[in-house]
Design a protein around this motif. Structure first.
Motif, PDB file in Angstrom:
ATOM      1  N   TYR A   3      16.333   1.477  -1.754  1.00 52.13           N
ATOM      2  CA  TYR A   3      14.887   1.949  -0.843  1.00 52.13           C
ATOM      3  C   TYR A   3      14.320   2.844  -1.726  1.00 52.13           C
ATOM      4  CZ  TYR A   3      16.712  -0.290   3.347  1.00 52.13           C
ATOM      5  OH  TYR A   3      17.025  -1.521   4.283  1.00 52.13           O
ATOM      6  N   MET A   4      12.951   2.926  -1.567  1.00 49.38           N
ATOM      7  CA  MET A   4      12.237   4.048  -1.903  1.00 49.38           C
ATOM      8  C   MET A   4      11.775   4.979  -0.752  1.00 49.38           C
ATOM      9  SD  MET A   4      11.461   3.132  -4.883  1.00 49.38           S
ATOM     10  CE  MET A   4      12.382   1.374  -5.571  1.00 49.38           C
ATOM     11  N   LYS A  51      11.957   8.705  -9.334  1.00 51.12           N
ATOM     12  CA  LYS A  51      11.199   7.771  -9.980  1.00 51.12           C
ATOM     13  C   LYS A  51       9.698   8.180  -9.881  1.00 51.12           C
ATOM     14  CE  LYS A  51      10.819   2.715  -9.420  1.00 51.12           C
ATOM     15  NZ  LYS A  51       9.498   2.758  -9.364  1.00 51.12           N
ATOM     16  N   MET A  52       9.071   7.742 -11.197  1.00 50.32           N
ATOM     17  CA  MET A  52       7.521   7.899 -11.001  1.00 50.32           C
ATOM     18  C   MET A  52       6.833   6.712 -10.817  1.00 50.32           C
ATOM     19  SD  MET A  52       5.855   9.434 -14.444  1.00 50.32           S
ATOM     20  CE  MET A  52       5.598   7.799 -15.619  1.00 50.32           C
ATOM     21  N   GLN A  53       5.794   6.954  -9.998  1.00 48.21           N
ATOM     22  CA  GLN A  53       5.096   5.875  -9.514  1.00 48.21           C
ATOM     23  C   GLN A  53       3.949   5.701 -10.221  1.00 48.21           C
ATOM     24  OE1 GLN A  53       4.971   5.015  -5.561  1.00 48.21           O
ATOM     25  NE2 GLN A  53       4.218   7.056  -4.777  1.00 48.21           N
ATOM     26  N   SER A  54       3.533   4.500 -10.346  1.00 47.39           N
ATOM     27  CA  SER A  54       2.227   4.310 -11.156  1.00 47.39           C
ATOM     28  C   SER A  54       1.033   5.014 -10.893  1.00 47.39           C
ATOM     29  CB  SER A  54       1.682   2.503 -10.891  1.00 47.39           C
ATOM     30  OG  SER A  54       0.920   2.637  -9.765  1.00 47.39           O
ATOM     31  N   LEU A  55       0.091   5.400 -11.711  1.00 45.22           N
ATOM     32  CA  LEU A  55      -1.040   6.232 -11.494  1.00 45.22           C
ATOM     33  C   LEU A  55      -1.550   6.356 -10.288  1.00 45.22           C
ATOM     34  CD1 LEU A  55      -1.969   9.001 -13.046  1.00 45.22           C
ATOM     35  CD2 LEU A  55      -3.855   7.273 -13.877  1.00 45.22           C
ATOM     36  N   ARG A 100      -0.704   4.500  -7.394  1.00 40.85           N
ATOM     37  CA  ARG A 100      -0.008   4.861  -6.187  1.00 40.85           C
ATOM     38  C   ARG A 100       0.158   6.430  -6.026  1.00 40.85           C
ATOM     39  NH1 ARG A 100       4.216   0.038  -7.093  1.00 40.85           N
ATOM     40  NH2 ARG A 100       3.222  -1.682  -6.139  1.00 40.85           N
ATOM     41  N   PHE A 146       3.325  11.672  -7.510  1.00 44.05           N
ATOM     42  CA  PHE A 146       3.657  10.783  -8.255  1.00 44.05           C
ATOM     43  C   PHE A 146       5.257  10.562  -8.391  1.00 44.05           C
ATOM     44  CE2 PHE A 146      -0.337  12.743  -9.827  1.00 44.05           C
ATOM     45  CZ  PHE A 146      -0.838  11.563 -10.082  1.00 44.05           C
ATOM     46  N   LYS A 171      14.316   7.393  -5.325  1.00 39.92           N
ATOM     47  CA  LYS A 171      14.673   5.615  -5.318  1.00 39.92           C
ATOM     48  C   LYS A 171      16.323   6.100  -5.045  1.00 39.92           C
ATOM     49  CE  LYS A 171      15.861   2.116  -8.536  1.00 39.92           C
ATOM     50  NZ  LYS A 171      15.633   1.868  -9.917  1.00 39.92           N
ATOM     51  N   TRP A 182      10.727   2.273   2.093  1.00 44.12           N
ATOM     52  CA  TRP A 182      10.443   1.069   1.825  1.00 44.12           C
ATOM     53  C   TRP A 182      11.509   0.303   0.793  1.00 44.12           C
ATOM     54  CZ3 TRP A 182       7.404   4.848   0.248  1.00 44.12           C
ATOM     55  CH2 TRP A 182       6.984   4.928  -0.975  1.00 44.12           C
ATOM     56  N   SER A 231      12.809  -2.085  -2.184  1.00 42.95           N
ATOM     57  CA  SER A 231      12.181  -2.298  -3.226  1.00 42.95           C
ATOM     58  C   SER A 231      11.932  -3.727  -3.413  1.00 42.95           C
ATOM     59  CB  SER A 231      13.289  -1.898  -4.531  1.00 42.95           C
ATOM     60  OG  SER A 231      14.148  -2.764  -4.522  1.00 42.95           O
ATOM     61  N   THR A 232      12.348  -4.826  -2.632  1.00 42.64           N
ATOM     62  CA  THR A 232      11.588  -6.056  -2.836  1.00 42.64           C
ATOM     63  C   THR A 232      10.185  -6.157  -2.373  1.00 42.64           C
ATOM     64  OG1 THR A 232      12.681  -6.561  -0.702  1.00 42.64           O
ATOM     65  CG2 THR A 232      13.938  -7.088  -2.471  1.00 42.64           C
ATOM     66  N   THR A 233       9.773  -5.242  -1.635  1.00 40.93           N
ATOM     67  CA  THR A 233       8.286  -5.144  -1.092  1.00 40.93           C
ATOM     68  C   THR A 233       7.445  -4.601  -2.159  1.00 40.93           C
ATOM     69  OG1 THR A 233       8.322  -2.942  -0.225  1.00 40.93           O
ATOM     70  CG2 THR A 233       8.795  -4.710   1.247  1.00 40.93           C
ATOM     71  N   SER A 234       6.278  -4.920  -2.114  1.00 38.01           N
ATOM     72  CA  SER A 234       5.459  -4.093  -3.218  1.00 38.01           C
ATOM     73  C   SER A 234       4.290  -3.840  -2.350  1.00 38.01           C
ATOM     74  CB  SER A 234       5.007  -5.216  -4.382  1.00 38.01           C
ATOM     75  OG  SER A 234       4.375  -6.342  -3.837  1.00 38.01           O
TER      76      SER A 234
END
Lengths: 377, 227
Positions: free
Chosen positions: B97-98, B116-120, B122, B130, B134, B170, B172-175
């Motif tokens: 889970y995030m 965990k770092m997210q993409s910019l 997000r 940021f 996780k 959420w 981690s299988t979701t995006s």
């Protein structure tokens, strides 16, 4: 048996059913955890499978097929399982496999690129401000009129004098007047009216304020062996004023925001702020670059005024080797042998001129100031 | 670790039963009461650097509490800082889970927590910052929220749109992608939604029924301004 994948389907919970994926020649065997080792298992032949990349960071391998129980989706990211699957998978899956791997690579690359760009922009902004600030300061300073500078220096000068004893006349004032006149005569298009004030204090110091006020302490005059040495210091200080070094320091300390304001106009609102800062001028320490600049230009000015420039170098050298206890002039003007060496080299490069002597007798000037300063241990 | 939610609703507590020798980790300051058999230790989960990164990157606390039933079995009562519901999840070692930075309340010892770092995009627009947590591993995980917690179950390829500051956790299988709430930029801002997250299944998305940022902005108007 440890689960290594999640299976999704109509009859499974939305969070997925934990399961163990085995790879053999025919396809995948999925063993579900909840029913124990030999209970519920499903077989998915390779021919029915489609693969792609999925999940939050596209780091899961997604396998889909339609079995007897309807549509099934399998998510797994266990590297061993993925490797085994990839090795056993027949030809028709290798292309989607490659595409999925490519997608993962692209996502990672794009993310790295975006972060790299963001970081790069941030760094270049910081570096730009760091290195570009000198240019901005120069532009800003050049837009401030000389009258402002004089007002600024004037208020700082008055604040300073309130606590000091000034020598208004006598041989010392006359001698400094002669030096100033000979030096300023050689400055073309001089916008400043230089006024030299002699302050009675044993501190070995001299400083210049923006706008043209130069203050020389009697301690410095007593320390000097000749008029030429004092003239060297004077020449150095005059060039601080001419190069607007004080103003540069103020603008720098006022910060970039102000610089931008000045460049864009709107000078009026800054007067109050600058007045406050003018007090700080008295304790102003010039940067090394500015010191070097004032040294070199000061030397050239001495040369033009036909005052023996070796006096300046001699005075600096003497200050650097002797006691440092009370030499404030030294602390604000960091002395090093390199600085003196540099001045010597500059002097060697200048054309030789025969110096003209001052009209006063330095020993008499010094005698008028009283006894020699007490040398600190 | 056996857990039970007491007083479900706005001001719940979790009762955690520990067998002798068992220990759990909890958010620093989460312990309300406990049996005398339980020792409270503070621990930098993930080592000093891990704790440091968690503190500075996610805004989570530097130390976690470790509650250890070192002198026999016992129980502990845990509660979050903000009013809001608590949810208990069971992680089976495969599920990940995030969790947004304030969502973690407690977890069994087998739970692994990482920053965990997210993409910019997000990080900038997702509303969680940021860095997020996780959480993986095996065991019970207790999350808290602001307001009530609502679970959204997504089938494969099913989509759902969530306002970005209502996210709690959420799988981690979701995006998800960040989108403007409406097709136009101005309408996106004036609609009060700004940016939303378009989630795509399969997996679970836990959302909170209140938005902490908006609540803070709302309450600020009632705080007297001190001279």
């Amino acid at each position: 048996m440890m689960s290594n994948a999640l299976c999704f389907g109509r009859d499974y919970p939305a969070s997925g059913a934990p399961c163990f994926v085995q790879v053999d020649e025919a396809g995948l065997t999925i063993v579900f955890e909840s029913t124990g080792g030999d209970g519920d298992r499903e077989v998915a032949p390779f021919a029915a499978l489609s693969v792609s990349a999925g999940g939050l960071d596209h780091d899961h391998l997604v396998v889909k097929w339609t079995g007897a129980q309807g549509e099934r989706t399998l998510y797994f990211k266990d590297p061993d399982a993925i490797r085994a699957f990839r090795q056993a998978a027949p030809g028709h899956l290798s292309l989607p496999f490659a595409q999925a791997a490519e997608l993962v690579r692209q996502v990672r690359q794009r993310r790295r690129l975006v972060w790299g760009l963001a970081l790069g922009m941030f760094l270049s902004t910081v570096l730009g401000l760091w290195f570009g600030s000198d240019l901005l300061v120069e532009i800003a300073v050049s837009r401030i009129p000389v009258e402002w500078e004089q007002k600024l220096g004037e208020s700082a000068y008055r604040d300073f004098l309130a606590q000091q004893e000034v020598i208004k006349e006598g041989p010392a004032v006359a001698a400094l007047g002669e030096m100033t006149q000979r030096l300023t005569e050689q400055i073309p298009n001089n916008p400043y009216k230089f006024e030299v004030t002699v302050v009675k204090s044993d501190v070995i110091n001299a400083f210049a304020l923006p706008g043209g006020h130069v203050v020389v302490f009697t301690g410095l005059m007593k320390k000097a062996d000749s008029g030429e040495e004092v003239a060297g210091v004077m020449s150095h200080e005059l060039n601080h004023v001419l190069r607007r070094h004080g103003l540069e320091r103020i603008v720098k300390s006022l910060g970039l925001l102000t610089v931008v304001t000045i460049v864009l106009g709107d000078q009026q609102g800054l007067v109050g702020m600058m007045k406050q800062l003018s007090v700080e001028l008295l304790t102003l320490k010039f940067g090394r670059e500015q010191e070097t600049e004032a040294d070199v230009t000061g030397l050239q000015l001495l040369q033009r005024a036909k005052i023996d420039p070796s006096g300046m170098i001699k005075f600096f050298e003497r200050l650097s080797e002797k006691d440092e206890g009370r030499m404030e002039w030294l602390s604000t003007h960091p002395m090093s042998t390199a600085r003196a060496e540099r001045l010597k080299a500059e002097l060697a490069a200048l054309p030789k001129k025969s110096p003209e002597l001052f009209t006063f007798d330095w020993k008499q000037v010094q005698a008028s100031l009283g006894s020699q300063p007490v040398v600190a241990p | 670790m056996k857990s039970e939610i007491l007083y479900p609703g706005a001001f719940p507590m979790v009762r955690v039963e520990l067998t002798a020798g068992e220990h759990i980790k909890a958010e620093s300051g989460a312990m309300v009461a406990c049996s005398p058999t339980i020792d409270i230790e503070s621990k930098m989960e993930g080592g000093f650097l891990g704790a440091l990164s968690r503190k500075f990157l996610t805004g989570e606390k530097f130390f976690f509490q470790t509650l250890r039933a070192s002198r026999g079995p016992g129980e502990a009562l845990l509660a979050p800082t903000v009013p809001g519901e608590i949810v208990i999840l069971e992680l089976d070692g495969v599920n990940e889970y995030m969790v947004q930075k304030d969502g973690f309340l407690a977890g069994a010892d087998g739970i692994v927590i990482e920053s965990k770092m997210q993409s910019l995009s997000r990080g900038l627009l997702g509303g969680e910052g940021f860095f997020i947590l996780k959480i993986s591993g095996k065991g019970t995980l207790v999350l808290n929220s602001f307001g009530a917690i609502h679970k959204i179950e997504l089938k494969p390829d099913q989509e759902y749109i969530v306002d970005n500051s209502h996210l709690v956790a959420w799988s981690s299988t979701t995006s998800y992608n960040i989108e403007k709430a409406t097709s136009g930029w101005i309408a996106s801002v004036t609609s009060g939604e700004g940016f939303v997250c378009r989630f795509r299944g399969p997996g679970l998305v836990y959302i909170q029924s209140r938005n902490p940022g908006s609540f803070g902005a709302w309450i600020r108007q009632f705080i007297p301004v001190s001279e």
